[in-house]
Write an enzyme that holds these catalytic residues in place. Structure first.
Site, PDB file in Angstrom:
ATOM      1  N   GLU A 152      18.109  80.379   2.455  1.00 20.15           N
ATOM      2  CA  GLU A 152      18.696  81.559   1.530  1.00 20.15           C
ATOM      3  C   GLU A 152      19.962  81.653   1.224  1.00 20.15           C
ATOM      4  OE1 GLU A 152      16.377  83.571   0.937  1.00 20.15           O
ATOM      5  OE2 GLU A 152      14.456  82.515   1.766  1.00 20.15           O
ATOM      6  N   GLY A 154       7.025  76.689   2.667  1.00 21.77           N
ATOM      7  CA  GLY A 154       6.411  77.154   3.878  1.00 21.77           C
ATOM      8  C   GLY A 154       5.620  78.104   3.618  1.00 21.77           C
ATOM      9  N   THR A 164      12.397  75.951  -4.104  1.00 23.28           N
ATOM     10  CA  THR A 164      13.388  74.499  -3.844  1.00 23.28           C
ATOM     11  C   THR A 164      12.531  73.188  -4.163  1.00 23.28           C
ATOM     12  OG1 THR A 164      14.418  75.693  -2.062  1.00 23.28           O
ATOM     13  CG2 THR A 164      14.519  73.298  -1.796  1.00 23.28           C
TER      14      THR A 164
END
Lengths: 565, 565
Positions: B398, B154, B115
């Site tokens: 997701e 993350g 992303t």
């Protein structure tokens, strides 16, 4: 407000508030610890309070209405996670005074001073006691149980407030006279330490509003002078004689006022969220419809428009409704002052349902809008999470929404059963001749309104028939005795049967979420839907005795550390 | 898992984790600053990681599956606002390895590394570039725009991670070959300082999951060896020649895997919330039905049962669905290994819709349950706000839910238009003969399933007819050119007309929320509902050109400080 006045106001907001470096955010509050959040909020709130007072004294900037200034856009820009001082002391009280409600009555219904750990909705059940002692002409306050502790009183009680208005069961001459308000000193004005017998502190972190300092408060033989009871309505004489006020209906006004204000607040918060999401959707580009074209603005996707635009429209619906309700409120409270109570039930019913619907729809809308901003909406910098935190709280406080909806439902059933005089009640007048009116479909607002009226009449009629058929209502259900839960509840049936009931419940609940589709795409009839609804209620009753046992099988409760009990 | 194994596991959880004082909460994380939250989470996560490794090495306590241990109840008890290390490094990777997916392929689809600020859904639009330099046999990574910065990766990238897998547009020999994965070192292993050309940091606070350290990441001429490209599928040879893998469909497996896992997670979180709310409702007493009786447990009110029990049932529905989907996933990925791709589209469609529905319904359920706990549900100590924070995130990551629903819708339309071979597709076989089947109503599960099937067929049929009538779909709409928004947008129509459109939109949107009631209590027909739906779409198109102008009239955007832009 006309355009010129708006501009003047906006200029004043900029000069006196938004451009003030002391009111700007240095470190966004979400990075601070819980303690620092509160300190920062108190600092800003005090500064705002001083500024507004100064501006009012100088007659500057069109700053003539505290609530309008601080309850709206400006307030939430400066203190975006709740107002520790302003909400009650700066907004409610001046506005109430503006309504001509005298100091005592107002204080009695400062709702924040009422809730206890064990009671919120059912305030008659409050457990704090105030027992009159005629020897010393004092009331003695006590918190006889853990659940009797005051819980939630805001916005500064946890660590700061020196005084509070406490609602307690009044006992005098050996008899309980129900709940009454008392002014109680909590802390020493110099040392700021709690006074003897006062147990006070903060209740802890919340989903939102962490700039407010909600408190708990318990009493152990705390004595206050007789005159600390707010006696505008009812009185206790020095010898302990209780004197009741002739009219208790007058106290309604303030409860309704707060709900009227909340409809406006729902509009304000929704406007903020819809502005953020619409502007984001105009700036954000994503996906490629045709290989040779640039990525479109996401606002050009119907799926996105479907999330945004109905809530733009809802802002106007709420805004006009809030204005309308405000006018009705002023009319009816004006009538109250002259002793006319006829229109109070209608106003009560309208304010209950509008508070519930506007807060629930605004919360749903803000979450829809937040999710429509994708990952960016999950970040606190979008301001959408904190806005949701403020609005979802409205669904619970000042009358829990389900409870309020039941209030209005009760009013509607009463009206329905006794259809005389409907012409005098503008909000329900349509019920007189809406039932199965069957106006032919047409693509018009008029038809939609008529269809909604027919629907309302049809639903009230069905509800009424159910009530008549089953007068006992809630009470009919087998109720379990008050229990202390064992660590793990055993099931009262075979697991196979329980699973079958759960399967049926999921199926029935799911299909009832799509009643519209069901009626369109199958040959289901309206009476079949009633069968399904009855089935759902039967299943709820079947599952009730096993509910705790079922969730215990998820093995959380056996290991309470897992849920943080 | 049989009872004995469960008990062994629970005992091990208690001994090794829940009773370990180092894993207990000293100060609840919500009281900590943002920085302290992360530090505390890292401390706990490292300790858990060591313990699990040790237990595995010793073969103790049935601790044979990381994901099952830590992704479920235990994990969220220890790290209740997200797992900074465990989620990807402890759970995903071992499980993927267990699925026999080799290291390279796995890394390529660690989605979190994909992303960017400007692109999430449309990953083909990623802007980060990796340009091959055959002279040095290196790739040169660049972030050509602000929107090309990686955003969200993350769980430790913001401040901690030394390496990341970066997805970038691969350029070699002057040609772009689309997105590919690369391993990139971010920080010096000794000094922990970012390497030259690496711009890395944390993106900031979020609605939830604040124990995870989501990061941003930009590149300025960062050079990495050719061999850092993950080349299991496609390759770049030393001279810069691009060699494509014969099968790109294989890469589907991992994306689907994550969605399969999320259906299970939705069940787990919902179980937790429903346990808290049900036990609370059994302990909480409120209101008085009859004057001489004690206050009932609130679980005895039908209104409360209606909020709780359907979600108890939903836990089972999700749990069984997750198990079923897991089995299908294993079957289909097994077939993939042998080159059979026939069942992949069906698995893809099923996993998309089930991820979307289970996350959305779990989020709705948890909020319903939280609100059913009144003010107590608003407190973080109820654990309900953090549980909601974790689940609502699932609606976005997701695969954004609306996008996933469209994926499944596309599959269904394709199936519908080409009805051959439906018998081979167990999940959509029913479509063959469900349309307007009109099975007479009866109070049974069988009828409900059949009615839902008829409804699905009816809706697909209508959607298909709309698509055929209006082939161009989204593209048909007049699209505004990509714009930079002016500070305040002017309306393109008179305000009166705009208000009329907004009124109509609110009315139509409101009545379409109650289609079931409409069909029951008025003489509206299914075809009238279609007229209303078309009207809604017309209104969306009318409002589109003015949307930004309308929200600007709320006067937030003009004073951007108010929304925190």
């Amino acid at each position: 407000m006309e355009e010129k006045k708006k501009r003047k106001r906006e200029k004043a907001e900029r000069i006196f508030f938004l451009n003030d470096p002391n009111l700007k955010t240095k470190v966004p509050i979400e990075y601070l610890s819980h303690k620092e959040k509160y300190e920062e909020a108190i600092r800003k709130a005090c500064l705002v309070f001083q500024k507004v007072q100064q501006l009012q004294n100088e007659g500057k900037g069109g700053m003539d209405n505290f609530r309008e200034i601080l309850g709206g856009q400006l307030g939430s820009a400066i203190l975006k996670d709740g107002h520790p001082l302003t909400l009650h002391y700066v907004m409610f009280i001046p506005t109430l005074m503006g309504q001509g409600i005298s100091s005592n009555k107002r204080s009695g219904f400062k709702r924040d001073g009422i809730t206890e750990l064990g009671h919120g909705t059912f305030i008659r059940g409050l457990e704090t006691t105030a027992t009159y002692d005629p020897k010393t002409e004092e009331f003695v306050l006590n918190s006889p149980t853990l659940t009797s502790y005051k819980w939630w009183p805001g916005d500064v009680m946890g660590q700061s407030a020196n005084y509070a208005i406490v609602v307690a069961q009044l006992y005098t001459q050996g008899k309980c006279h129900g709940i009454h308000p008392f002014i109680v000193q909590l802390r020493d004005e110099d040392t700021h330490e709690p006074l003897p017998g006062i147990k006070v502190g903060e209740i802890g972190c919340k989903l939102g509003m962490n700039s407010t300092n909600n408190g708990y408060l318990g009493f152990e033989n705390v004595r206050i002078p007789r005159t600390n009871m707010l006696m505008k309505n009812n009185q206790v004489l020095p010898d302990g004689t209780y004197v009741q006020s002739p009219s208790s209906k007058l106290t309604y006004g303030t409860m309704i006022f707060v709900r009227v204000v909340l409809v406006q607040d729902a509009a304000t918060y929704l406007k903020k969220a819809v502005t953020i999401a619409t502007r984001y959707s105009a700036v954000r580009h994503q996906s490629q419809i045709k290989p040779d074209e640039p990525e479109p603005q996401i606002i050009d996707f119907i799926t996105q428009q479907y999330k945004l635009f109905p809530y733009i429209a809802t802002c106007f619906a709420f805004q006009y409704t809030a204005s309308w309700l405000w006018d009705i409120y002023n009319n009816v409270t004006g009538e109250l002052e002259t002793g006319h109570l006829d229109n109070l039930p209608e106003l009560h019913a309208a304010s209950c349902v509008l508070k519930a619907v506007s807060s629930a729809d605004a919360a749903l809308g803000i979450e829809t809008l937040r999710l429509a901003c994708g990952g960016h909406g999950y970040m606190t910098s979008s301001n959408l999470p904190s806005t949701y935190g403020l609005v979802t709280a409205m669904c619970t406080y000042e009358g829990e929404n389900t409870v309020l909806l039941l209030q209005t439902a009760r009013y509607l059933i009463k009206i329905w059963q006794n259809k005389t005089n409907l012409q005098k009640l503008p909000t329900v007048r349509y019920l007189e001749n809406s039932l199965y009116k069957n106006i032919p479909f047409e693509k018009s607002i008029e038809w939609i309104i008529s269809a909604l009226q027919q629907t309302a009449a049809g639903k009230i009629d069905i509800a009424n028939r159910h009530i008549l058929a089953n007068e006992s209502g809630v009470g009919k259900r087998t109720r379990m005795p008050g229990i202390t839960l064992p660590l793990s509840c055993k099931l009262r049936q075979s697991w196979g049967l329980v699973l079958k009931q759960l399967l049926e419940l999921y199926a029935v609940h799911t299909i009832l979420r799509s009643t519209g589709d069901l009626l369109r795409f199958t040959n289901t009839l309206s009476k079949d839907v009633e069968v399904l609804q009855t089935w759902l209620e039967e299943l709820l009753a079947c599952i009730r005795p096993n509910a705790v046992g079922i969730v215990d099988r998820f093995r959380y409760a056996r290991r309470s550390a897992l849920v943080g009990f």
